[in-house]
Design a protein around this motif. Sequence first.
Motif, PDB file in Angstrom:
ATOM      1  N   GLU A 131       0.852  -1.183   0.000  1.00  0.00           N
ATOM      2  CA  GLU A 131       0.000   0.000   0.000  1.00  0.00           C
ATOM      3  C   GLU A 131       0.890   1.235   0.000  1.00  0.00           C
ATOM      4  N   ILE A 132       0.593   2.175  -0.895  1.00  0.00           N
ATOM      5  CA  ILE A 132       1.364   3.415  -0.968  1.00  0.00           C
ATOM      6  C   ILE A 132       0.390   4.595  -1.004  1.00  0.00           C
ATOM      7  N   SER A 133       0.906   5.758  -0.703  1.00  0.00           N
ATOM      8  CA  SER A 133       0.105   6.974  -0.794  1.00  0.00           C
ATOM      9  C   SER A 133       0.156   7.511  -2.219  1.00  0.00           C
ATOM     10  N   GLU A 134      -0.629   8.508  -2.500  1.00  0.00           N
ATOM     11  CA  GLU A 134      -0.616   9.126  -3.820  1.00  0.00           C
ATOM     12  C   GLU A 134       0.685   9.905  -4.041  1.00  0.00           C
ATOM     13  N   ASN A 135       1.012  10.132  -5.306  1.00  0.00           N
ATOM     14  CA  ASN A 135       2.187  10.914  -5.715  1.00  0.00           C
ATOM     15  C   ASN A 135       3.520  10.250  -5.374  1.00  0.00           C
ATOM     16  N   VAL A 136       3.491   8.920  -5.246  1.00  0.00           N
ATOM     17  CA  VAL A 136       4.738   8.168  -5.107  1.00  0.00           C
ATOM     18  C   VAL A 136       5.196   7.772  -6.498  1.00  0.00           C
ATOM     19  N   SER A 137       6.495   7.942  -6.780  1.00  0.00           N
ATOM     20  CA  SER A 137       7.022   7.660  -8.107  1.00  0.00           C
ATOM     21  C   SER A 137       7.804   6.351  -8.132  1.00  0.00           C
ATOM     22  N   ILE A 138       8.131   5.923  -9.336  1.00  0.00           N
ATOM     23  CA  ILE A 138       8.967   4.729  -9.509  1.00  0.00           C
ATOM     24  C   ILE A 138      10.290   4.890  -8.777  1.00  0.00           C
ATOM     25  N   ASN A 139      10.915   6.045  -8.927  1.00  0.00           N
ATOM     26  CA  ASN A 139      12.228   6.262  -8.302  1.00  0.00           C
ATOM     27  C   ASN A 139      12.152   6.253  -6.781  1.00  0.00           C
ATOM     28  N   ASN A 140      11.025   6.691  -6.231  1.00  0.00           N
ATOM     29  CA  ASN A 140      10.856   6.611  -4.773  1.00  0.00           C
ATOM     30  C   ASN A 140      10.937   5.163  -4.302  1.00  0.00           C
ATOM     31  N   ILE A 141      10.235   4.282  -5.023  1.00  0.00           N
ATOM     32  CA  ILE A 141      10.252   2.857  -4.677  1.00  0.00           C
ATOM     33  C   ILE A 141      11.643   2.265  -4.903  1.00  0.00           C
ATOM     34  N   LYS A 142      12.242   2.618  -6.020  1.00  0.00           N
ATOM     35  CA  LYS A 142      13.572   2.078  -6.339  1.00  0.00           C
ATOM     36  C   LYS A 142      14.595   2.451  -5.284  1.00  0.00           C
ATOM     37  N   GLU A 143      14.611   3.707  -4.874  1.00  0.00           N
ATOM     38  CA  GLU A 143      15.598   4.165  -3.890  1.00  0.00           C
ATOM     39  C   GLU A 143      15.444   3.452  -2.549  1.00  0.00           C
ATOM     40  N   LYS A 144      14.221   3.122  -2.185  1.00  0.00           N
ATOM     41  CA  LYS A 144      13.963   2.490  -0.894  1.00  0.00           C
ATOM     42  C   LYS A 144      14.199   0.984  -0.915  1.00  0.00           C
ATOM     43  N   MET A 145      13.916   0.341  -2.050  1.00  0.00           N
ATOM     44  CA  MET A 145      13.879  -1.120  -2.062  1.00  0.00           C
ATOM     45  C   MET A 145      14.853  -1.791  -3.019  1.00  0.00           C
ATOM     46  N   TYR A 146      15.116  -1.171  -4.180  1.00  0.00           N
ATOM     47  CA  TYR A 146      15.925  -1.827  -5.211  1.00  0.00           C
ATOM     48  C   TYR A 146      16.898  -0.833  -5.836  1.00  0.00           C
ATOM     49  N   SER A 147      17.690  -0.201  -5.005  1.00  0.00           N
ATOM     50  CA  SER A 147      18.573   0.877  -5.482  1.00  0.00           C
ATOM     51  C   SER A 147      19.650   0.390  -6.446  1.00  0.00           C
ATOM     52  N   ASN A 148      19.981  -0.911  -6.394  1.00  0.00           N
ATOM     53  CA  ASN A 148      21.036  -1.436  -7.275  1.00  0.00           C
ATOM     54  C   ASN A 148      20.486  -2.081  -8.551  1.00  0.00           C
ATOM     55  N   SER A 149      19.179  -1.929  -8.812  1.00  0.00           N
ATOM     56  CA  SER A 149      18.591  -2.555 -10.003  1.00  0.00           C
ATOM     57  C   SER A 149      19.020  -1.829 -11.276  1.00  0.00           C
ATOM     58  N   ASP A 150      19.094  -2.582 -12.374  1.00  0.00           N
ATOM     59  CA  ASP A 150      19.494  -2.025 -13.667  1.00  0.00           C
ATOM     60  C   ASP A 150      18.312  -1.803 -14.591  1.00  0.00           C
ATOM     61  N   MET A 151      17.192  -2.443 -14.327  1.00  0.00           N
ATOM     62  CA  MET A 151      16.075  -2.445 -15.258  1.00  0.00           C
ATOM     63  C   MET A 151      14.773  -2.324 -14.484  1.00  0.00           C
ATOM     64  N   VAL A 152      13.879  -1.489 -14.997  1.00  0.00           N
ATOM     65  CA  VAL A 152      12.571  -1.304 -14.384  1.00  0.00           C
ATOM     66  C   VAL A 152      11.497  -1.656 -15.411  1.00  0.00           C
TER      67      VAL A 152
ATOM     68  N   LYS B  19      12.509   3.780 -18.651  1.00  0.00           N
ATOM     69  CA  LYS B  19      13.719   4.430 -18.132  1.00  0.00           C
ATOM     70  C   LYS B  19      13.390   5.703 -17.364  1.00  0.00           C
ATOM     71  N   GLU B  20      12.355   6.400 -17.789  1.00  0.00           N
ATOM     72  CA  GLU B  20      12.013   7.640 -17.115  1.00  0.00           C
ATOM     73  C   GLU B  20      11.209   7.364 -15.841  1.00  0.00           C
ATOM     74  N   ASP B  21      11.227   8.329 -14.941  1.00  0.00           N
ATOM     75  CA  ASP B  21      10.437   8.230 -13.721  1.00  0.00           C
ATOM     76  C   ASP B  21       8.983   8.593 -14.026  1.00  0.00           C
ATOM     77  N   LYS B  22       8.050   8.066 -13.231  1.00  0.00           N
ATOM     78  CA  LYS B  22       6.654   8.457 -13.373  1.00  0.00           C
ATOM     79  C   LYS B  22       5.908   8.184 -12.084  1.00  0.00           C
ATOM     80  N   ILE B  23       4.812   8.899 -11.884  1.00  0.00           N
ATOM     81  CA  ILE B  23       3.979   8.718 -10.702  1.00  0.00           C
ATOM     82  C   ILE B  23       3.168   7.438 -10.858  1.00  0.00           C
ATOM     83  N   LEU B  24       3.104   6.656  -9.782  1.00  0.00           N
ATOM     84  CA  LEU B  24       2.422   5.374  -9.821  1.00  0.00           C
ATOM     85  C   LEU B  24       0.923   5.535  -9.624  1.00  0.00           C
TER      86      LEU B  24
END
Length: 267
Positions: free
Chosen positions: A11-32, A40-45
């Motif tokens: 569960e997430i709140s509004e206005n959370v982006s892909i990069n927000n999730i990546k930084e918290k959980m999968y910062s070393n990932s190469d592919m989204v 490749k670009e960030d976007k609001i979920l």
Amino acid sequence: MLIKVNGRSFEISENVSINNIKEKMYSNSDMVIINGLPIKEDKILKDKDELTFIKKGEKPKKEELETLMVSRHTKGVFEKLKKSVVGVAGLGGLGSNIAIFLARIGVGKLVLVDFDVVEPSNLNRQQYYIRHIGMKKTDAIKEIIKEINPYILVEVVDRYLDKDNAIYTFKECDVVIEAFDNAKCKAELVNAILLDTNKYIISGNGMAGSFSSNSIITKKINSRFYVCGDGENEAKEGSGLMAPRVSIAAGHMANMAVRILLGDSEV
């Protein structure tokens, strides 16, 4: 909002982006991947988005592997296919390719039937390797599929199919795919399924030689019967079975099965 990240629900709140999730959980990932599409670009979920983060060159944990395997699927496809059962009659050029296509896409259970062994001339178009020569095709294809998708059920049946045992053999299946070379065997299986069950059946007809790829099509014969091929070029002297056109026909047959399983029975 509820989203999925590498197969797990959050569960997430509004206005959370892909990069927000990546930084918290999968910062070393190469592919989204979002909803089946690499991005490749960030976007609001949005609510019910499905995110997958992949680290290239790294073997994932077992509990994540299935999610990562199907991350490129169209959204919603995997859940439906996982509940389905498909039977494949014959594991030669058509059947071995079809079985692998269906395994890759995640059909929940495959019932694979053949009575023959792998021999050297099979290698020109069938999904086997030199190490499989002399093995039962059922054993060989099960070994290959286990290396591709260990999460599906594979029931192999070493049996010569005829009109008397076909119904029992495929009793669990939603769709049956006929992949024989022999015309008499083709007819017996198709008639048995159409006359004595309410299952769908897909058959192959005409894929030999090096004729145009575009002549291979899928035809709907009636509400439960489909034929894939060019309807003309069967194997004969001077026009043998070769990997490219056989694989094209196998792709048509596997794709038609998927369409049926997803609720679209039109070609």
